[in-house]
Design an enzyme around this catalytic site. Structure first.
Site, PDB file in Angstrom:
ATOM      1  N   ASN A 135      24.640  11.068  -3.760  1.00  0.00           N
ATOM      2  CA  ASN A 135      24.213  12.035  -4.760  1.00  0.00           C
ATOM      3  C   ASN A 135      22.907  11.496  -5.351  1.00  0.00           C
ATOM      4  OD1 ASN A 135      23.830  13.641  -6.973  1.00  0.00           O
ATOM      5  ND2 ASN A 135      25.869  13.337  -7.847  1.00  0.00           N
ATOM      6  N   ARG A 191      25.100  15.489  -1.509  1.00  0.00           N
ATOM      7  CA  ARG A 191      25.156  16.560  -2.504  1.00  0.00           C
ATOM      8  C   ARG A 191      23.727  17.100  -2.630  1.00  0.00           C
ATOM      9  NH1 ARG A 191      24.669  16.355  -8.811  1.00  0.00           N
ATOM     10  NH2 ARG A 191      25.518  18.386  -9.337  1.00  0.00           N
ATOM     11  N   HIS A 235      27.341  22.958 -10.006  1.00  0.00           N
ATOM     12  CA  HIS A 235      28.649  22.284 -10.113  1.00  0.00           C
ATOM     13  C   HIS A 235      29.712  22.983  -9.256  1.00  0.00           C
ATOM     14  CE1 HIS A 235      27.708  20.783 -14.494  1.00  0.00           C
ATOM     15  NE2 HIS A 235      27.313  19.900 -13.603  1.00  0.00           N
ATOM     16  N   GLY A 289      26.137  17.272 -17.855  1.00  0.00           N
ATOM     17  CA  GLY A 289      25.863  18.688 -17.629  1.00  0.00           C
ATOM     18  C   GLY A 289      27.188  19.417 -17.810  1.00  0.00           C
ATOM     19  N   ARG A 346      20.816  19.225 -22.710  1.00  0.00           N
ATOM     20  CA  ARG A 346      20.241  20.556 -22.448  1.00  0.00           C
ATOM     21  C   ARG A 346      20.868  21.577 -23.393  1.00  0.00           C
ATOM     22  NH1 ARG A 346      22.180  20.551 -16.480  1.00  0.00           N
ATOM     23  NH2 ARG A 346      21.673  18.406 -16.000  1.00  0.00           N
ATOM     24  N   VAL A 358      33.936  14.761 -20.407  1.00  0.00           N
ATOM     25  CA  VAL A 358      34.399  15.246 -21.710  1.00  0.00           C
ATOM     26  C   VAL A 358      35.702  16.040 -21.535  1.00  0.00           C
ATOM     27  CG1 VAL A 358      33.816  16.667 -23.716  1.00  0.00           C
ATOM     28  CG2 VAL A 358      32.020  15.327 -22.580  1.00  0.00           C
ATOM     29  N   GLU A 398      38.003  15.828 -19.304  1.00  0.00           N
ATOM     30  CA  GLU A 398      39.171  15.010 -18.945  1.00  0.00           C
ATOM     31  C   GLU A 398      39.591  14.066 -20.064  1.00  0.00           C
ATOM     32  OE1 GLU A 398      38.419  13.041 -15.131  1.00  0.00           O
ATOM     33  OE2 GLU A 398      37.477  14.879 -14.427  1.00  0.00           O
ATOM     34  N   GLU A 421      34.094  15.102  -6.941  1.00  0.00           N
ATOM     35  CA  GLU A 421      33.097  15.771  -6.099  1.00  0.00           C
ATOM     36  C   GLU A 421      32.840  14.976  -4.819  1.00  0.00           C
ATOM     37  OE1 GLU A 421      30.972  16.004  -9.884  1.00  0.00           O
ATOM     38  OE2 GLU A 421      29.978  17.769  -9.080  1.00  0.00           O
TER      39      GLU A 421
HETATM   40  P1  ADP Z   1      27.948  13.506 -15.362  1.00  0.00           P
HETATM   41  O1  ADP Z   1      28.664  13.339 -14.029  1.00  0.00           O
HETATM   42  O2  ADP Z   1      27.466  14.879 -15.634  1.00  0.00           O
HETATM   43  O3  ADP Z   1      26.952  12.436 -15.664  1.00  0.00           O
HETATM   44  P2  ADP Z   1      30.503  12.843 -16.541  1.00  0.00           P
HETATM   45  O4  ADP Z   1      31.446  13.826 -15.951  1.00  0.00           O
HETATM   46  O5  ADP Z   1      30.619  11.426 -16.111  1.00  0.00           O
HETATM   47  O6  ADP Z   1      29.030  13.349 -16.486  1.00  0.00           O
HETATM   48  O7  ADP Z   1      30.719  12.909 -18.134  1.00  0.00           O
HETATM   49  C1  ADP Z   1      29.917  12.175 -19.006  1.00  0.00           C
HETATM   50  C2  ADP Z   1      30.352  12.517 -20.415  1.00  0.00           C
HETATM   51  O8  ADP Z   1      31.757  12.232 -20.561  1.00  0.00           O
HETATM   52  C3  ADP Z   1      29.634  11.710 -21.488  1.00  0.00           C
HETATM   53  O9  ADP Z   1      29.174  12.550 -22.518  1.00  0.00           O
HETATM   54  C4  ADP Z   1      30.728  10.808 -21.999  1.00  0.00           C
HETATM   55  O10 ADP Z   1      30.590  10.504 -23.336  1.00  0.00           O
HETATM   56  C5  ADP Z   1      31.964  11.641 -21.833  1.00  0.00           C
HETATM   57  N1  ADP Z   1      33.144  10.808 -21.887  1.00  0.00           N
HETATM   58  C6  ADP Z   1      33.529   9.840 -21.035  1.00  0.00           C
HETATM   59  N2  ADP Z   1      34.662   9.242 -21.489  1.00  0.00           N
HETATM   60  C7  ADP Z   1      34.987   9.845 -22.651  1.00  0.00           C
HETATM   61  C8  ADP Z   1      36.036   9.671 -23.625  1.00  0.00           C
HETATM   62  N3  ADP Z   1      36.979   8.754 -23.450  1.00  0.00           N
HETATM   63  N4  ADP Z   1      36.047  10.503 -24.690  1.00  0.00           N
HETATM   64  C9  ADP Z   1      35.091  11.433 -24.864  1.00  0.00           C
HETATM   65  N5  ADP Z   1      34.084  11.626 -24.005  1.00  0.00           N
HETATM   66  C10 ADP Z   1      34.022  10.851 -22.923  1.00  0.00           C
END
Ligand code: ADP
Length: 400
Positions: A9, A91, A180, A212, A241, A331, A333, A384
């Site tokens: 990716n 990806r 996505h 995102g 964003r 967020v 999960e 993914e």
């Molecule tokens: P991407 O793949 O788009 O970079 P992710 O799916 O990894 O993003 O998500 C990143 C976001 O998930 C961040 O804003 C991070 O703060 C949030 N995040 C990760 N763990 C937690 C948690 N335990 N509680 C709240 N938010 C979380």
């Protein structure tokens, strides 16, 4: 055909990679190359499942980053050129109106992905470099592009059309594409499996809430609407964003604040959303600021939830009735408050969140609605990389 797949990716300044078995989902190694092309802070973190290797030092370009990552594979006992990799899965962010199925990459496909950079100038060029680099480093291994826009190819015309001069839109491929898609498709299928139902029997709403963020409405396994648009800027409020914005704000800022094109892009891609409002884009930091009484952080959270609920309402109407609501990505999960607040007060719609179930942390799929609620609210971890690996392996094993 070996089911070992290297998934890449490539972002504009980063590469995430994973080497995994498509059938068993067993991950042999994964890693992340960061700050490519930057003077300071270049870093590769490589995890072989037992230990983490870190390489620090400037990484001039994607090719150098991949070469170094391959070196780290070697240090942990895997030579990718001889390890029996059956496919490389890339990806690719934008497939435009040309590609929606996973596609075997040849010279023509690569040239078209490059041409589609006009629709995704921040993303497709990095994907092209990633493909060129792996071709060079792993010659002869088939490469497959899996498009982030692919799952939303099905959007009905009314949902994908922007109400601007139709001739201008047609001349410049202006329409909603959605992004996505791999994640929305993966979690909606997983949810159906979990419920013991076919996707064709379900109306589903998916919230993919990572850095995102996007939502989708899926009827019988087919996406009928999504929040991201021609670019990944539209829709939900995201880490950096803004999501939906009055388009008039852009010419206004160009006129009165003197912003030029690159400053507008910087504002919209890096300095908006949760970060623009609160100063931080990580939801954990946002939570800490809220706990300390920071009013801007609280406002950012409220704006985020307000937008989620707006789209929830829209998709309930789009679908007529809903069977499952799914939360996924960082967020979605992990943040119980986001899930509870997004769905609060909707009992009369059959939508409820059980506070105890919502607090539970456990691997795998979690049902957070009470047994008595008609709508199943689920937390479904996205994957993914696995979805891309499976798509690549399937295509390479049965080329059509
Ligand atoms: P991407 O793949 O788009 O970079 P992710 O799916 O990894 O993003 O998500 C990143 C976001 O998930 C961040 O804003 C991070 O703060 C949030 N995040 C990760 N763990 C937690 C948690 N335990 N509680 C709240 N938010 C979380």
């Amino acid at each position: 055909m070996s089911d070992l797949v290297l998934v890449l990716n490539c972002g504009s300044s980063s590469i995430k990679y994973q080497l995994l078995h498509a059938e068993s989902a067993q991950v042999l190694a994964s890693g992340m190359v960061e700050k490519i092309g930057e003077a300071h802070g270049g870093c590769i973190v490589h995890d072989d499942g037992e230990r983490e290797l870190v390489h620090e030092g400037s990484i001039p370009d994607h090719r150098a980053g991949l070469r170094q990552a391959f070196e780290m594979f070697r240090e942990t006992g895997i030579d990718l050129t001889t390890a029996g990799v059956g496919a490389v899965g890339h990806r690719v962010v934008h497939g435009g109106e040309v590609f929606w199925q996973p596609t075997l990459i040849d010279d023509d496909v690569l040239a078209t992905i490059r041409d589609l950079s006009v629709l995704a100038p921040l993303h497709n060029p990095a994907n092209v470099i990633g493909i060129e680099s792996t071709r060079e480093l792993l010659p002869g291994i088939p490469e497959v592009a899996v498009f982030d826009t692919g799952f939303f190819h099905s959007l009905p015309e009314a949902a994908r059309t922007y109400a601007i001069d139709a001739k201008v839109a047609a001349a410049h491929s202006v329409r909603k594409y959605g992004f996505h898609g791999t994640s929305h498709q993966y979690v909606s299928r997983k949810a159906a499996e979990f419920l013991g139902r076919g996707t064709d029997e379900l109306n589903q709403i998916v919230f993919h809430l990572g850095n995102g963020a996007s939502a989708s409405a899926i009827r019988a396994g087919v996406a009928i609407d999504t929040t991201m648009g021609m670019t990944p800027l539209e829709g939900l409020v995201m880490g950096t964003r803004p999501g939906d914005l009055d388009p008039g704000i852009i010419p206004h800022l160009m006129r009165v604040a003197g912003l030029d094109l690159s400053q507008v892009e910087q504002l919209l891609n890096r300095n908006s959303g949760i970060k623009g409002l609160s100063g931080v884009n990580d939801f954990r930091e946002l939570g800490e600021l809220i706990d300390q009484g920071d009013t801007q952080a609280k406002l950012a959270y409220d704006v985020y939830i307000h937008r989620l609920r707006r789209y929830l309402g829209a998709y309930l109407v789009d679908l007529g009735n809903v069977d499952t609501i799914i939360f996924t990505a960082g967020v979605g999960e992990n943040s119980a408050p986001v899930r509870a607040d997004a769905l609060a007060g909707l009992d009369s719609w059959g939508i409820e969140v059980d506070p105890e179930r919502n607090k539970t942390r456990a691997p795998g799929i979690l049902r957070i609605s009470p047994d008595s609620a008609p709508v199943q609210v689920l937390v479904v971890p996205t994957n993914e990389e696995l979805a891309i690996a499976r798509a690549a392996h399937e295509l390479v094993s049965n080329p059509h």
